[in-house]
Design a protein around this motif. Structure first.
Motif, short mmCIF file in Angstrom:
data_model
loop_
_atom_site.label_atom_id
_atom_site.label_comp_id
_atom_site.label_asym_id
_atom_site.label_seq_id
_atom_site.Cartn_x
_atom_site.Cartn_y
_atom_site.Cartn_z
N LEU B 12 -23.22 -6.68 14.73
CA LEU B 12 -23.77 -7.44 13.60
C LEU B 12 -25.09 -6.81 13.13
O LEU B 12 -25.35 -6.74 11.92
CB LEU B 12 -23.98 -8.91 14.00
CG LEU B 12 -22.71 -9.77 14.04
CD1 LEU B 12 -22.98 -11.09 14.76
CD2 LEU B 12 -22.21 -10.06 12.63
N ALA B 16 -25.88 -4.95 9.45
CA ALA B 16 -27.04 -5.23 8.59
C ALA B 16 -27.70 -3.93 8.14
O ALA B 16 -28.08 -3.77 6.97
CB ALA B 16 -28.06 -6.09 9.35
N GLU B 44 -20.96 -11.39 7.34
CA GLU B 44 -22.39 -11.06 7.47
C GLU B 44 -22.77 -9.99 6.46
O GLU B 44 -23.81 -10.07 5.80
CB GLU B 44 -22.67 -10.57 8.90
CG GLU B 44 -24.13 -10.24 9.18
CD GLU B 44 -24.99 -11.48 9.40
OE1 GLU B 44 -24.49 -12.59 9.16
OE2 GLU B 44 -26.16 -11.33 9.78
N ALA B 47 -23.01 -11.30 3.02
CA ALA B 47 -24.22 -12.11 2.81
C ALA B 47 -25.46 -11.25 2.70
O ALA B 47 -26.36 -11.54 1.89
CB ALA B 47 -24.37 -13.10 3.97
N LEU B 48 -25.52 -10.18 3.48
CA LEU B 48 -26.75 -9.39 3.53
C LEU B 48 -26.82 -8.30 2.47
O LEU B 48 -27.90 -7.89 2.06
CB LEU B 48 -26.90 -8.75 4.92
CG LEU B 48 -27.05 -9.74 6.09
CD1 LEU B 48 -27.33 -8.98 7.38
CD2 LEU B 48 -28.16 -10.75 5.81
N ARG B 49 -25.67 -7.83 2.03
CA ARG B 49 -25.68 -6.74 1.06
C ARG B 49 -26.43 -7.10 -0.23
O ARG B 49 -27.23 -6.30 -0.73
CB ARG B 49 -24.25 -6.30 0.77
CG ARG B 49 -24.06 -5.33 -0.37
CD ARG B 49 -24.49 -3.91 -0.02
NE ARG B 49 -24.40 -3.09 -1.23
CZ ARG B 49 -23.33 -2.38 -1.58
NH1 ARG B 49 -22.29 -2.35 -0.77
NH2 ARG B 49 -23.32 -1.68 -2.69
#
Lengths: 176, 225
Positions: B12, B16, B44, B47-49
């Motif tokens: 994870l 990121a 994940e 969401a983070l991109r």
């Protein structure tokens, strides 16, 4: 600015006025990224021209999603190419280009501007903000960030992840 | 680290950094492969991109405000040159690939400019077909094949890039032109072999003067299919 997705559709139809409006909306963003990554005004201008003329000549490269995010990735990838060509040791590891064709769309991208993002970044603890900014703008890998900062690699990765999650929360919640 | 060895939390974290675009090639490959099969990590990443992409917007705080309008004038001039000159009219139609702007920026002689305009018109004409390669594009237009290279690394003294062609059904590459990019890595090359005689195009690094057969691993080998 008019709806950027509509402007891109008009650019596909060779509408120069739409192209000009697109530049008005995103010229600062593209030039800003190039200036910060390259620290060289002349090359930053070249990259900016290259990015926008690519938009004009190959608008089909944009496959939907958020136009600004797509332009930012295209610009960053062009800058990484320049940084690679400058590298004293061509074999030194540099980050790979991130795919710019993803039809990325997300609520937090819908109303971004520089001041808002800078405010959101400023809310992050410095130990999270710094590796995020280094990773994005300096064209270095997380290994290099760890080496430069003297912090274990695993810690750097966790800080980047935690920082991005917080950044998302700040941008989504309007805390910035 | 392999995907088998890493704990899922580590993956994870890796995802990121991948979203941020700060992984080297090998770890980016691991992350990409893992994302294809792991819904948790994919969520994940998704969401983070956007947060990683948002970081780009922080960069407009250090601009010389004069620069953007000036760059805009240059870009608009490139896509909409003056109407009164026949030479420039040709350029208008050309639509100007970004690489070409760099490749021809220094060209000033009128004869050379006219030749350039004809080339640009051929590159973006209705019959032109583009083939992506790692360093730019190959363009097939009419009887001609063009290399529009935008990302070539500078070479040490005594070395040049050389194009190669493979005729349909042939087994041996034929040598074609040698060339060097400008300081920005851009160059436009017209191959000397007629398009109908070319099934594959390759480029390698060779000694100045060129070689009769490739002496280094080609940068790319591109079938024109």
């Amino acid at each position: 600015m008019q709806d950027a997705g509509r402007l891109m559709a008009d650019v596909r139809r060779r509408d120069a006025a739409a192209f000009e409006a697109l530049y008005d909306g995103f010229g600062r963003l593209v030039y800003g990224i190039a200036s910060r990554m390259l620290a060289d005004t002349a090359t930053a201008e070249d990259v900016t021209q290259s990015v926008f003329l690519t938009v004009w000549t190959r608008p089909e490269a944009f496959r939907g999603g958020n136009v600004g995010a797509w332009l930012a990735r295209v610009t960053r990838n062009r800058c990484l190419d320049v940084l690679r060509s400058r590298a004293a040791r061509p074999s030194a590891e540099m980050p790979v280009d991130v795919a710019d064709e993803t039809a990325l769309d997300d609520a937090i991208l819908a109303r971004l501007d520089g001041a808002r993002v800078r405010s959101a970044l400023a809310l992050l603890p410095v130990e999270q903000r710094e590796p995020i900014e280094m990773g994005f703008f300096d064209g270095v890998t997380h290994d290099e960030i760890a080496r430069r900062s003297g912090i274990p690699l695993g810690t750097i990765k966790t800080r980047i992840r935690t920082g991005l999650r917080r950044l998302r929360e700040h941008l989504a919640g309007g805390a910035a | 680290m392999s995907s088998m060895q890493a704990s899922h939390d580590e993956l994870l974290d890796l995802v990121a950094v991948y979203a941020l675009g700060a992984l080297g090639a090998e770890e980016a490959r691991i992350a990409s492969m893992h994302l294809a099969v792991c819904t948790e990590c994919r969520a994940e990443y998704d969401a983070l991109r956007p947060a990683a992409d948002a970081v780009a917007y922080a960069a407009d705080d250090r601009l010389d405000l004069v620069d953007c309008p000036r760059i805009k004038r240059e870009i608009m001039r490139a896509i909409r040159p003056p109407q009164r000159s026949a030479i420039f009219v040709a350029s208008t139609v050309a639509a100007l690939a970004a690489a070409l702007v760099f490749a021809f920026i220094a060209v000033s002689a009128e004869r050379k400019a006219a030749e350039t305009d004809r080339t640009i018109a051929a590159l973006v004409g209705p019959g032109a077909r583009q083939y992506d390669v790692s360093a730019g594009e190959i363009v097939k237009s009419g009887d001609h094949i063009y290399l529009v290279m935008a990302k070539l690394a500078p070479l040490p003294a005594g070395r040049v890039y050389q194009a190669w062609t493979l005729a349909p059904g042939a087994k041996t590459m034929a040598p074609n032109v040698t060339f060097s990019p400008n300081s920005q890595g851009f160059v436009l090359v017209t191959l000397t072999e007629a398009a109908q005689n070319v099934g594959v195009v390759a480029v390698s690094v060779e000694p100045s003067g060129g070689s009769q057969a490739p002496t280094t691993k080609p940068l790319f080998v591109r079938p024109l299919t």
